[in-house]
Design a protein around this motif. Structure first.
Motif, PDB file in Angstrom:
ATOM      1  N   ASN A  78      23.585  37.071  52.814  1.00 31.11           N
ATOM      2  CA  ASN A  78      23.594  36.759  51.392  1.00 31.11           C
ATOM      3  C   ASN A  78      23.466  38.010  50.548  1.00 31.11           C
ATOM      4  O   ASN A  78      24.166  38.165  49.551  1.00 31.11           O
ATOM      5  N   ALA A  79      22.573  38.902  50.991  1.00 33.34           N
ATOM      6  CA  ALA A  79      22.384  40.135  50.237  1.00 33.34           C
ATOM      7  C   ALA A  79      23.672  40.940  50.224  1.00 33.34           C
ATOM      8  O   ALA A  79      24.081  41.491  49.200  1.00 33.34           O
ATOM      9  N   PHE A  80      24.342  40.965  51.346  1.00 32.66           N
ATOM     10  CA  PHE A  80      25.586  41.720  51.462  1.00 32.66           C
ATOM     11  C   PHE A  80      26.654  41.128  50.532  1.00 32.66           C
ATOM     12  O   PHE A  80      27.326  41.851  49.796  1.00 32.66           O
ATOM     13  N   ASN A  81      26.787  39.802  50.596  1.00 38.89           N
ATOM     14  CA  ASN A  81      27.769  39.145  49.734  1.00 38.89           C
ATOM     15  C   ASN A  81      27.472  39.403  48.262  1.00 38.89           C
ATOM     16  O   ASN A  81      28.377  39.648  47.467  1.00 38.89           O
ATOM     17  N   ASP A  82      26.198  39.370  47.926  1.00 39.75           N
ATOM     18  CA  ASP A  82      25.783  39.612  46.551  1.00 39.75           C
ATOM     19  C   ASP A  82      26.173  41.028  46.127  1.00 39.75           C
ATOM     20  O   ASP A  82      26.741  41.243  45.055  1.00 39.75           O
ATOM     21  N   GLY A  83      25.849  41.984  47.043  1.00 41.00           N
ATOM     22  CA  GLY A  83      26.174  43.385  46.754  1.00 41.00           C
ATOM     23  C   GLY A  83      27.675  43.576  46.610  1.00 41.00           C
ATOM     24  O   GLY A  83      28.154  44.266  45.706  1.00 41.00           O
ATOM     25  N   LEU A  84      28.405  42.932  47.502  1.00 39.45           N
ATOM     26  CA  LEU A  84      29.857  43.063  47.512  1.00 39.45           C
ATOM     27  C   LEU A  84      30.442  42.563  46.198  1.00 39.45           C
ATOM     28  O   LEU A  84      31.308  43.189  45.591  1.00 39.45           O
ATOM     29  N   LYS A  85      29.911  41.398  45.751  1.00 37.84           N
ATOM     30  CA  LYS A  85      30.406  40.783  44.522  1.00 37.84           C
ATOM     31  C   LYS A  85      30.200  41.738  43.337  1.00 37.84           C
ATOM     32  O   LYS A  85      31.034  41.879  42.455  1.00 37.84           O
ATOM     33  N   ARG A  86      29.023  42.395  43.353  1.00 40.90           N
ATOM     34  CA  ARG A  86      28.723  43.279  42.218  1.00 40.90           C
ATOM     35  C   ARG A  86      29.481  44.599  42.316  1.00 40.90           C
ATOM     36  O   ARG A  86      29.847  45.189  41.315  1.00 40.90           O
ATOM     37  N   TYR A  87      29.693  45.057  43.553  1.00 41.57           N
ATOM     38  CA  TYR A  87      30.300  46.373  43.745  1.00 41.57           C
ATOM     39  C   TYR A  87      31.798  46.336  43.459  1.00 41.57           C
ATOM     40  O   TYR A  87      32.335  47.184  42.767  1.00 41.57           O
ATOM     41  N   ALA A  88      32.449  45.321  44.057  1.00 38.77           N
ATOM     42  CA  ALA A  88      33.903  45.282  43.970  1.00 38.77           C
ATOM     43  C   ALA A  88      34.341  44.716  42.630  1.00 38.77           C
ATOM     44  O   ALA A  88      33.707  43.810  42.095  1.00 38.77           O
ATOM     45  N   THR A  89      35.428  45.281  42.117  1.00 40.61           N
ATOM     46  CA  THR A  89      35.898  44.843  40.810  1.00 40.61           C
ATOM     47  C   THR A  89      36.839  43.642  40.918  1.00 40.61           C
ATOM     48  O   THR A  89      36.811  42.749  40.095  1.00 40.61           O
ATOM     49  N   ASP A  90      37.645  43.613  41.965  1.00 42.63           N
ATOM     50  CA  ASP A  90      38.544  42.462  42.093  1.00 42.63           C
ATOM     51  C   ASP A  90      38.672  41.997  43.543  1.00 42.63           C
ATOM     52  O   ASP A  90      38.140  42.604  44.464  1.00 42.63           O
ATOM     53  N   THR A  91      39.415  40.914  43.729  1.00 44.10           N
ATOM     54  CA  THR A  91      39.543  40.305  45.051  1.00 44.10           C
ATOM     55  C   THR A  91      40.213  41.251  46.045  1.00 44.10           C
ATOM     56  O   THR A  91      39.850  41.293  47.210  1.00 44.10           O
ATOM     57  N   VAL A  92      41.195  42.002  45.573  1.00 39.33           N
ATOM     58  CA  VAL A  92      41.916  42.911  46.465  1.00 39.33           C
ATOM     59  C   VAL A  92      40.940  43.902  47.099  1.00 39.33           C
ATOM     60  O   VAL A  92      40.961  44.173  48.305  1.00 39.33           O
ATOM     61  N   GLU A  93      40.035  44.400  46.273  1.00 40.01           N
ATOM     62  CA  GLU A  93      39.078  45.369  46.783  1.00 40.01           C
ATOM     63  C   GLU A  93      38.138  44.725  47.800  1.00 40.01           C
ATOM     64  O   GLU A  93      37.811  45.327  48.826  1.00 40.01           O
ATOM     65  N   VAL A 113      38.769  42.260  49.753  1.00 41.90           N
ATOM     66  CA  VAL A 113      39.496  42.096  51.007  1.00 41.90           C
ATOM     67  C   VAL A 113      39.599  43.433  51.740  1.00 41.90           C
ATOM     68  O   VAL A 113      39.392  43.507  52.948  1.00 41.90           O
ATOM     69  N   LYS A 114      39.842  44.507  50.962  1.00 45.99           N
ATOM     70  CA  LYS A 114      39.975  45.819  51.579  1.00 45.99           C
ATOM     71  C   LYS A 114      38.674  46.234  52.275  1.00 45.99           C
ATOM     72  O   LYS A 114      38.653  46.662  53.429  1.00 45.99           O
ATOM     73  N   ILE A 115      37.590  46.087  51.508  1.00 46.85           N
ATOM     74  CA  ILE A 115      36.286  46.465  52.073  1.00 46.85           C
ATOM     75  C   ILE A 115      35.970  45.623  53.306  1.00 46.85           C
ATOM     76  O   ILE A 115      35.572  46.132  54.357  1.00 46.85           O
ATOM     77  N   LEU A 116      36.205  44.335  53.184  1.00 43.78           N
ATOM     78  CA  LEU A 116      35.903  43.438  54.306  1.00 43.78           C
ATOM     79  C   LEU A 116      36.738  43.785  55.531  1.00 43.78           C
ATOM     80  O   LEU A 116      36.238  43.776  56.661  1.00 43.78           O
ATOM     81  N   GLY A 117      38.007  44.098  55.278  1.00 41.95           N
ATOM     82  CA  GLY A 117      38.892  44.452  56.390  1.00 41.95           C
ATOM     83  C   GLY A 117      38.388  45.678  57.127  1.00 41.95           C
ATOM     84  O   GLY A 117      38.237  45.678  58.343  1.00 41.95           O
ATOM     85  N   ASN A 118      38.095  46.737  56.333  1.00 39.75           N
ATOM     86  CA  ASN A 118      37.551  47.952  56.946  1.00 39.75           C
ATOM     87  C   ASN A 118      36.275  47.672  57.708  1.00 39.75           C
ATOM     88  O   ASN A 118      36.081  48.119  58.831  1.00 39.75           O
ATOM     89  N   PHE A 119      35.439  46.905  57.014  1.00 43.40           N
ATOM     90  CA  PHE A 119      34.130  46.579  57.587  1.00 43.40           C
ATOM     91  C   PHE A 119      34.297  45.921  58.960  1.00 43.40           C
ATOM     92  O   PHE A 119      33.701  46.344  59.946  1.00 43.40           O
TER      93      PHE A 119
END
Lengths: 1084, 134
Positions: free
Chosen positions: A244-259, A261-267
């Motif tokens: 949950n913390a990660f998802n929360d951070g991701l939501k705040r960090y990334a500006t749009d859906t494309v980003e 997906v990119k971060i998640l893919g790399n991850f």
């Protein structure tokens, strides 16, 4: 293949099993990914994310239900059957799901997705129930991570494949694939169960009728189980919070859906790569080297550090640091969770029969419950408290700290639990330690207790009465004295003896009349002796009776009277008894002198040492033995030297040692002096060292420590074992000495292994090889003994005992326990030498030894001849000497000549025989020897040529060729060769007659023997047969006669030879005893 | 609870030690363990390697094979003689019906005693041979 195995830290012998389990894991992985993709895609097709929580909750509840059911069932069925049933069930459900998905309805997709969560738990149960049975605790630590990488592999491959397949197929078809995977897994388990039937052994299922209703959990909530449950539960909590913390951070960090997906893919890519590497290479190796604690604390540590980074980032106001903190936390979780999950399965192992049910409980009930609980808490946190990444990081730090604490506690408990998995053995010098007994002592003064015990005096069971007597006497009970007399009429003679002993001790004079009456009726001899003794001691009336009875016919009465009179302390009694004793002492009849010794022993008066001294010097061995016994009771130190003098008789070694032991530390001076005096006679030295070990005083330990560097392996062996018996502990100043000894053992073993390796290229050297392999075991025994000097003695000894059993499972637990006791610096050094059972495996694991089958320049025989005496025992050296005699070239002649002057007769005789053999094959050698050697040597050679010598090696091998001795090691049999008589009888000789008592075993080497009953031939025996065994050990007359039919040559072993063999050590005793049972009684 | 002093006499009640003199028995007793099993615990399972000899002091033990009840052992009953002497696998399982106290002699201790003390070796040998020899 070997190289692949080495790369993954798999041992050659495990390769097959690892491959099979890996395949099993792959199948499980495919089954999982196909179910997941199909279920998830169908669900998302028909429903939305809003319905997800319902699926979670339903799945959670279903999992708990199934878990409970599984858990209950587990107590009624064997684990393997459970796994089979489980797989069959999954196959079936997959098929049903496939079928209902063909219906034109929405609900089946919801069911299918819900099923995935259930499947996850069921698969985990199916996999771990089996894998943890098949791999032992040490393999588990090393290999669990590797094996489960099969699953990761399948997940990746299956994911790719289903993407491709879904374009051609309807996703529901994937359930068919899942069904096939589970079906194959089911078939594989059937095969596995067949191949590894010894590992997947059955456990007792307690019948329903015996079980009590309220106690049906099968799970025992002790502190260890609670720690395990807590550890895994918190682990689950953290997983959800972190996600949950990660998802929360991701939501705040990334500006749009494309980003995103990119971060998640790399991850995912990074996580998968590192994960695969860690599981297959790193994890097993690290855990093998540093222990389970690494697996326990790695994940909490990583998450803790990264959460701290998040909090730090927040405090410093940098969102980037904050985000990457949680990013790395999630990454390490993704990578390490699988490793942790698989490696920590070994933690269940020490729970033994409860392991399986505990595991089921954790996986099936505890974890799903935490899952539901964490979900609920998160809902509250989000919806009502509106927490975010920053606050969650604090929660994570808090949780991880607790987790770490639990991890450390778990490791400690694990180490503590291990000894319980081993056969408990009472350590010899801690006789009074009672592990499982509750304390009895405290209840002593309780009046209620005493009256209870008094009632026990009336019991008809001897042991209860005697227990009560002891108890009341210790408690100083007043009533006891009164209850003694009635007890004299008890039927059990043991009780009567005990009562009489107490009457004497209390000087209970008024018992006199009752005792006198009893004397007339008494039948039991020992009681009679005791009665008379007590009569003489307690009153002067008895004294007169005793004097009269000195003339009695029965020996037992006479003895009682004499002992009583001597003990009475009255001059008159002593004078009369003394006179009678004098007659016996001076008697030419052996039995009279033995009688005198027994009287002296029972009278137990220290001042009467003079007659004992005379008996100790008696020419007869039986008298000597009785006198030694008396000395051990009287314990007058004046006699110590006289006792030690009897060491010159080999057959008395045991008795002398026991007697010296009775004196304790007082005997040390004599032991030291005798040791120096006889420093060439190995068996005397061994007896002395053994005694010193049992004396266990400061001086005896100092003495033993000085002998550690004695340049003879047999002595060294005895010294180390005696130090162990003495309970020796290393203090700081001893550590260099200790390290030197350990290094010496390692070096020796390396040397021996090298010799064994190079012996494989030399023909007919099996005998040397066998003896060297035996030396390895002896070295290990010494290593364990040395370890017990420095580390937890009790545990090391327990480990050794279990290690030396021929029981693979116990051996493994013993090694695991040793790892928790011995610090790493020594562990890494020692383990390669003790871990594997076979020397060929050891060779591979020890660095610096040439590969197997590689030709080495070393000549093993020459090495043994050169430096054998400090590295191996007598027997191995004799084998090498004997072997040297086979070489026609004069390669070893010099060394052999040197050995002929050895102080040990075994060595010198073997050397002479070897030289004689050489002379036969090489005519020039004779001349050469004549020219160069001393006249004494030539004389000796001529003598042996004519008369023959004790053929130590051949005779030992001959002994071993008989069934009775075949289980024993030749090096042990070598110890009795000099006691075996070789007899030759001509045809017609009667070996023994029917009715004769002759306690010997005969082993036929040549010729024929007929066993006759009157004129009937019962059986005809020839070379390789043995007879006389059934009457050898029990004193009984022969039931038939033995007559020589064809001239025979036989070994004759008297009874005491067998008992001598038994006294070598307990292992020999066990083997010989079993062999005697096999050969004399037949299978029972 | 069992006191140390009664062990020799508990031993003596079993045929294996019947002919042992009390002083030798007290030596053997010094090497016996006193074991306690709580009610409802499994003492050993069928197929386990046995190496212990037990004499029950108090409590009851059910021996069973699968669902078949074989025998109930109670005070002064003994079992495991073959296990002690031959290291055989158990062909029954044992289950404590009540709290059980037993005197336990393990194989390694017995053989150690036999190798250290010839009297014990002789007595055991005679006891076993005279009872099993046909």
């Amino acid at each position: 293949m070997n190289k692949v195995a080495n790369l993954f830290n798999v041992r050659e012998e495990e390769f097959g099993m690892v491959m099979r389990l890996f395949f099993y894991s792959v199948l499980i992985g495919f089954g999982r990914i196909f179910s997941l993709i199909s279920g998830q895609s169908l669900f998302l097709e028909n429903y939305g994310a809003a319905e997800l929580p319902y699926v979670y909750i339903a799945a959670g509840i279903a999992t708990i239900c199934i878990g409970t059911f599984y858990f209950r069932l587990g107590k009624l069925t064997q684990p393997v059957t459970m796994v089979k049933g489980n797989l069959l069930f999954m196959t079936l459900v997959c098929f049903i799901l496939y079928a209902i998905l063909q219906l034109d309805a929405k609900w089946p997709s919801m069911v299918a997705f819900g099923w995935f969560f259930l499947l996850f738990q069921l698969q985990s149960l199916a996999f771990w129930n089996l894998a943890s049975l098949m791999l032992d605790i040490r393999q588990g630590k090393r290999l669990f991570a590797l094996i489960t990488s099969g699953e990761v592999f399948a997940l990746a491959l299956g994911g790719l494949a289903s993407t491709a397949l879904s374009s051609m197929w309807h996703p529901s078809n994937l359930f068919l694939l899942a069904m096939i995977c589970h079906g194959i897994a089911f078939i594989e388990v059937i095969f596995l169960a067949r191949i590894y039937s010894d590992k997947l052994r059955t456990v007792a299922i307690v019948p329903e009728a015996l079980r009590k209703k309220e106690n049906t959990t099968g799970l025992k909530l002790n502190s260890y189980t609670i720690l395990l449950i807590l550890y895994f539960a918190i682990s689950e909590f953290i997983l959800i919070f972190l996600d949950n913390a990660f998802n929360d951070g991701l939501k705040r960090y990334a500006t749009d859906t494309v980003e995103i997906v990119k971060i998640l893919g790399n991850f995912s890519a990074i996580a998968a790569l590192i994960g695969l590497f860690t599981r297959s290479f790193l994890a097993g190796w690290v855990i093998h080297r540093y222990g389970l604690i690494v697996a326990l604390v790695a994940l909490p540590m990583f998450i803790l550090v990264n959460s701290a980074m998040t909090v730090g980032g927040a405090l410093a106001g940098s969102f980037l640091v904050m985000f990457y903190g949680i990013y790395f936390a999630r990454l390490s979780d993704k990578v390490l969770r699988g490793v942790q999950y698989s490696s920590l399965r070994t933690l269940y192992k020490p729970l033994l029969e409860r392991a399986s049910s505990t595991q089921t409980f954790v996986d099936g009930i505890a974890i799903p419950s935490t899952f539901i609980m964490a979900g609920c808490i998160l809902l509250v946190l989000y919806n009502y408290l509106h927490v975010g990444l920053y606050e969650l990081a604090y929660v994570l730090i808090f949780l991880c700290s607790i987790w770490l604490l639990i991890a450390v506690r778990t490791q400690i408990s694990y180490a503590r639990l291990l000894p319980k998995t081993l056969i408990h053995r009472k350590v010899d010098n801690e006789i009074n330690m009672r592990m499982d007994m509750e304390d009895v002592g405290e209840a002593m003064d309780d009046e209620e207790m005493r009256s209870l015990i008094r009632k026990e005096l009336l019991s008809d069971k001897a042991f209860r009465v005697i227990h009560a007597l002891d108890y009341l006497e210790q408690a100083g009970d007043e009533v006891l004295k009164r209850s003694l007399l009635p007890l004299l009429s008890t039927s059990d003679p043991n009780v009567r003896l005990q009562v009489l002993e107490r009457i004497e001790r209390f000087r209970y004079e008024s018992a006199y009349d009752a005792l006198e009456v009893m004397l007339k009726r008494e039948k039991d001899e020992r009681t009679k002796t005791m009665l008379l003794r007590v009569l003489c001691v307690i009153s002067s009336k008895g004294l007169k009776k005793g004097i009269d009875m000195l003339e009695a016919e029965e020996e037992s009465v006479q003895k009682g009277a004499m002992v009583g009179l001597l003990r009475s302390g009255k001059l008159e009694g002593i004078v009369y008894a003394g006179a009678a004793l004098m007659t016996r002492l001076g008697s030419p009849i052996v039995n009279d002198r033995i009688f005198a010794a027994q009287v002296l022993e029972e009278a137990n008066i220290g001042g009467f040492y003079h007659p004992v001294r005379k008996l100790l010097a008696d020419p007869d061995f039986e008298v000597k033995e009785a006198a030694l016994k008396a000395t051990a009771t009287i314990k007058n130190p004046i006699l110590i030297n006289d006792v030690a003098q009897n060491l010159v008789h080999p057959s008395l070694h045991g008795m002398v040692a026991t007697t010296l032991l009775a004196f304790g530390d007082q005997a040390m001076d004599t032991i030291r002096r005798t040791f120096e005096k006889h420093d060439t006679n190995i068996s005397i030295l061994k007896a002395l060292i053994r005694t010193a070990g049992l004396i266990r005083s400061e001086r005896s330990i100092r003495f033993l420590k000085e002998q550690l560097d004695y340049p003879h392996m047999n002595i060294r062996q005895e010294t180390i074992l005696s130090l162990k018996a003495a309970g020796f502990r290393c203090d700081k100043s001893d550590i260099p000495m200790w390290e030197k000894q350990i290094d010496r053992e390692m070096e020796n073993m390396r040397w021996i292994l090298m010799l064994i390796n190079s012996l494989s290229h030399i023909q007919n050297s099996e005998k040397i090889k066998t003896s060297l392999v035996y030396e390895i075991q002896v070295h290990r025994q010494r290593i364990f003994a040395l370890l017990s000097f420095r580390f937890n003695r009790k545990k090391v000894n327990q480990a050794w005992y279990n290690y030396s059993l021929k029981h693979e499972e116990k051996r493994i637990y013993a090694l695991e326990m040793l790892e928790t006791i011995v610090p790493r610096e020594y562990r890494l050094k020692i383990m390669p030498f003790i871990e594997s059972d076979r020397w060929s495996q050891m060779l591979k694991r020890i660095k610096g030894i040439p590969e197997v089958n590689q030709i080495t320049p070393i000549d093993p025989v020459n090495e043994l001849l050169k430096a054998g005496h400090e590295k191996v025992t007598l027997w191995t050296r004799c084998c090498a000497i004997e072997y040297a005699g086979n070489y026609p070239a004069n390669k070893y002649t010099k060394a052999l000549v040197k050995y002929t002057v050895s102080l040990s007769t075994e060595i010198s005789c073997t050397a002479y025989l070897a030289i004689l053999k050489l002379l036969h094959t090489d005519p020039f050698l004779y001349q050469k020897i004549m020219d160069t050697q001393m006249p004494e040597f030539i004389e000796k050679i001529e003598y042996f040529k004519e008369h023959g010598a004790l053929d130590y090696v051949t005779n030992t091998s001959l002994l071993k060729s008989f069934d009775l001795f075949s289980p024993l090691a030749e090096s042990n049999l070598a110890g009795i060769v000099h006691m075996v008589e070789v007899v030759n009888y001509l045809k017609g000789t009667i070996v023994y007659q029917k009715g004769e008592v002759d306690q010997s075993i005969y082993l036929i080497l040549k010729g024929k023997i007929r066993i006759m009953d009157e004129d009937m031939i019962k059986v005809e025996l020839s070379a390789g047969d043995m007879f006389g065994e059934s009457t050898c050990l029990v004193k009984e007359p022969h039931k038939s006669s033995a007559v020589v039919y064809v001239d025979v040559k036989m070994f004759r072993l008297r009874q005491n030879v067998l008992y001598h063999l038994i006294s070598i050590n307990s292992d020999v005793a066990r083997k010989l005893f079993n062999s005697i049972l096999d050969n004399v009684v037949g299978p029972i | 609870m069992i006191s140390e002093n009664e062990i020799p006499f508990i031993l003596k009640s079993a045929p294996l030690f019947e002919k042992f003199p009390v002083n030798v028995l007290s030596m053997v007793a010094g090497f016996c363990d006193i074991v306690y099993y709580e009610e409802q615990s499994v003492i050993f399972s069928e197929g386990d390697i046995g190496s212990n000899y037990y004499i029950v002091h108090s409590g009851q033990i059910q021996l069973f094979r699968k669902d078949k009840m074989i025998e109930v052992k109670s005070e002064l009953d003994w079992f495991g003689e073959f296990a002690l002497l031959r290291n055989k696998r158990w062909d029954v399982s044992a289950f404590a019906l009540s709290d059980v106290h037993m005197v336990q002699l393990s194989q390694d201790v017995l053989f150690e005693l036999m190798s250290e003390n010839q009297d014990i070796a002789r007595l055991i040998m005679e006891s076993v041979l005279s009872r099993y020899r046909t």
